[in-house]
Design a protein around this motif. Structure first.
Motif, mmCIF file in Angstrom:
data_model
loop_
_atom_site.group_PDB
_atom_site.id
_atom_site.type_symbol
_atom_site.label_atom_id
_atom_site.label_comp_id
_atom_site.label_asym_id
_atom_site.label_seq_id
_atom_site.Cartn_x
_atom_site.Cartn_y
_atom_site.Cartn_z
ATOM 1 N N ILE A 180 -20.018 27.733 41.123
ATOM 2 C CA ILE A 180 -19.537 27.019 39.934
ATOM 3 C C ILE A 180 -18.018 26.904 40.007
ATOM 4 O O ILE A 180 -17.327 27.872 40.330
ATOM 5 C CB ILE A 180 -19.957 27.762 38.647
ATOM 6 C CG1 ILE A 180 -21.491 27.800 38.544
ATOM 7 C CG2 ILE A 180 -19.351 27.106 37.409
ATOM 8 C CD1 ILE A 180 -22.013 28.612 37.382
ATOM 9 N N CYS A 181 -17.486 25.728 39.678
ATOM 10 C CA CYS A 181 -16.043 25.509 39.675
ATOM 11 C C CYS A 181 -15.402 26.263 38.511
ATOM 12 O O CYS A 181 -15.832 26.116 37.363
ATOM 13 C CB CYS A 181 -15.747 24.009 39.558
ATOM 14 S SG CYS A 181 -13.983 23.639 39.486
ATOM 15 N N SER A 182 -14.374 27.037 38.792
ATOM 16 C CA SER A 182 -13.701 27.793 37.730
ATOM 17 C C SER A 182 -12.775 26.898 36.911
ATOM 18 O O SER A 182 -12.269 27.310 35.881
ATOM 19 C CB SER A 182 -12.924 28.970 38.330
ATOM 20 O OG SER A 182 -11.963 28.501 39.249
ATOM 21 N N THR A 183 -12.550 25.646 37.356
ATOM 22 C CA THR A 183 -11.702 24.723 36.604
ATOM 23 C C THR A 183 -12.526 23.879 35.631
ATOM 24 O O THR A 183 -12.180 23.750 34.463
ATOM 25 C CB THR A 183 -10.934 23.804 37.579
ATOM 26 O OG1 THR A 183 -10.140 24.623 38.443
ATOM 27 C CG2 THR A 183 -10.033 22.830 36.827
ATOM 28 N N CYS A 184 -13.649 23.302 36.125
ATOM 29 C CA CYS A 184 -14.409 22.361 35.281
ATOM 30 C C CYS A 184 -15.879 22.754 35.096
ATOM 31 O O CYS A 184 -16.617 22.060 34.419
ATOM 32 C CB CYS A 184 -14.307 20.946 35.858
ATOM 33 S SG CYS A 184 -15.327 20.682 37.334
ATOM 34 N N LEU A 185 -16.292 23.846 35.707
ATOM 35 C CA LEU A 185 -17.649 24.387 35.602
ATOM 36 C C LEU A 185 -18.718 23.539 36.303
ATOM 37 O O LEU A 185 -19.908 23.790 36.158
ATOM 38 C CB LEU A 185 -18.049 24.640 34.140
ATOM 39 C CG LEU A 185 -17.112 25.553 33.344
ATOM 40 C CD1 LEU A 185 -17.643 25.749 31.920
ATOM 41 C CD2 LEU A 185 -16.951 26.901 34.026
ATOM 42 N N ARG A 208 -14.586 21.722 48.107
ATOM 43 C CA ARG A 208 -13.892 20.895 47.120
ATOM 44 C C ARG A 208 -14.895 20.558 46.025
ATOM 45 O O ARG A 208 -16.001 20.076 46.310
ATOM 46 C CB ARG A 208 -13.330 19.626 47.744
ATOM 47 C CG ARG A 208 -12.538 18.784 46.719
ATOM 48 C CD ARG A 208 -11.842 17.596 47.324
ATOM 49 N NE ARG A 208 -12.805 16.702 47.935
ATOM 50 C CZ ARG A 208 -12.488 15.741 48.803
ATOM 51 N NH1 ARG A 208 -11.247 15.557 49.170
ATOM 52 N NH2 ARG A 208 -13.430 14.981 49.321
ATOM 53 N N CYS A 209 -14.513 20.796 44.797
ATOM 54 C CA CYS A 209 -15.360 20.503 43.653
ATOM 55 C C CYS A 209 -15.597 19.001 43.564
ATOM 56 O O CYS A 209 -14.653 18.212 43.607
ATOM 57 C CB CYS A 209 -14.692 21.020 42.380
ATOM 58 S SG CYS A 209 -15.579 20.530 40.888
ATOM 59 N N SER A 210 -16.866 18.621 43.426
ATOM 60 C CA SER A 210 -17.194 17.200 43.289
ATOM 61 C C SER A 210 -16.897 16.694 41.883
ATOM 62 O O SER A 210 -16.841 15.479 41.667
ATOM 63 C CB SER A 210 -18.677 16.977 43.612
ATOM 64 O OG SER A 210 -18.958 17.421 44.927
ATOM 65 N N GLY A 211 -16.698 17.608 40.941
ATOM 66 C CA GLY A 211 -16.400 17.204 39.573
ATOM 67 C C GLY A 211 -14.926 16.894 39.356
ATOM 68 O O GLY A 211 -14.567 15.823 38.875
ATOM 69 N N CYS A 212 -14.056 17.830 39.732
ATOM 70 C CA CYS A 212 -12.625 17.663 39.438
ATOM 71 C C CYS A 212 -11.761 17.575 40.692
ATOM 72 O O CYS A 212 -10.562 17.310 40.604
ATOM 73 C CB CYS A 212 -12.130 18.798 38.545
ATOM 74 S SG CYS A 212 -12.031 20.395 39.379
ATOM 75 N N GLY A 213 -12.336 17.810 41.862
ATOM 76 C CA GLY A 213 -11.576 17.684 43.104
ATOM 77 C C GLY A 213 -10.793 18.923 43.497
ATOM 78 O O GLY A 213 -10.082 18.903 44.503
#
Ligand code: ZN
Length: 135
Positions: A44-49, A30-35
């Motif tokens: 790297i998250c493909s939604t929020c990087l 789970r991305c810690s930036g956008c969830g």
């Protein structure tokens, strides 16, 4: 009966996934930036990087998002099951996962079919999450 199919390598990147699977638990990043939930793991998250993520348990519930029926035998270990389906599961939390569907003949698989995770131990180190129709 011996397991005759290729067994995935437990890489450092996938160790949290396989450690959880051995305990019959399903985890994804789970991305810690956008969830956003994701699988397989990525740096790297493909939604929020964001480059920050954690492994978190998920419900194991989802639905068949897409599938393909394999008739060609690419490895002899799969021959007894052919034709068999390779399914893309969309977990309730949003991540998608390629797996197999147990207990359903390929002609009976439907897009949107509700499924739940089941676990198959294939070696001392590897237990594979698979999916079965939800009751
Ligand atoms: Zn993100």
């Amino acid at each position: 009966m011996a397991y005759n199919k290729p067994i995935p390598a437990v890489t450092a990147e996938l160790k949290p996934f396989f450690d959880a699977a051995k305990q019959h638990k399903l985890v994804v990043q789970r991305c810690s930036g956008c969830g956003a939930y994701r699988f397989p793991p990525r740096a790297i998250c493909s939604t929020c990087l964001s480059q920050e993520a954690e492994w978190v348990p998920v419900s194991g519930e989802g639905e068949v998002f897409s599938f393909n029926v394999m008739h060609q035998i690419y490895h002899p270990g799969f021959a007894p099951e052919a034709p068999y389906a390779v399914v893309l599961i969309k977990l309730k939390e949003g991540a998608k996962m390629i797996s197999n569907l147990t207990g359903v003949a390929p002609p009976d698989i439907k897009i949107g079919m509700p499924v739940k995770a089941v676990f198959e131990t294939v070696s001392d180190d590897v237990t594979l999450p698979k999916f079965a129709p939800a009751a």
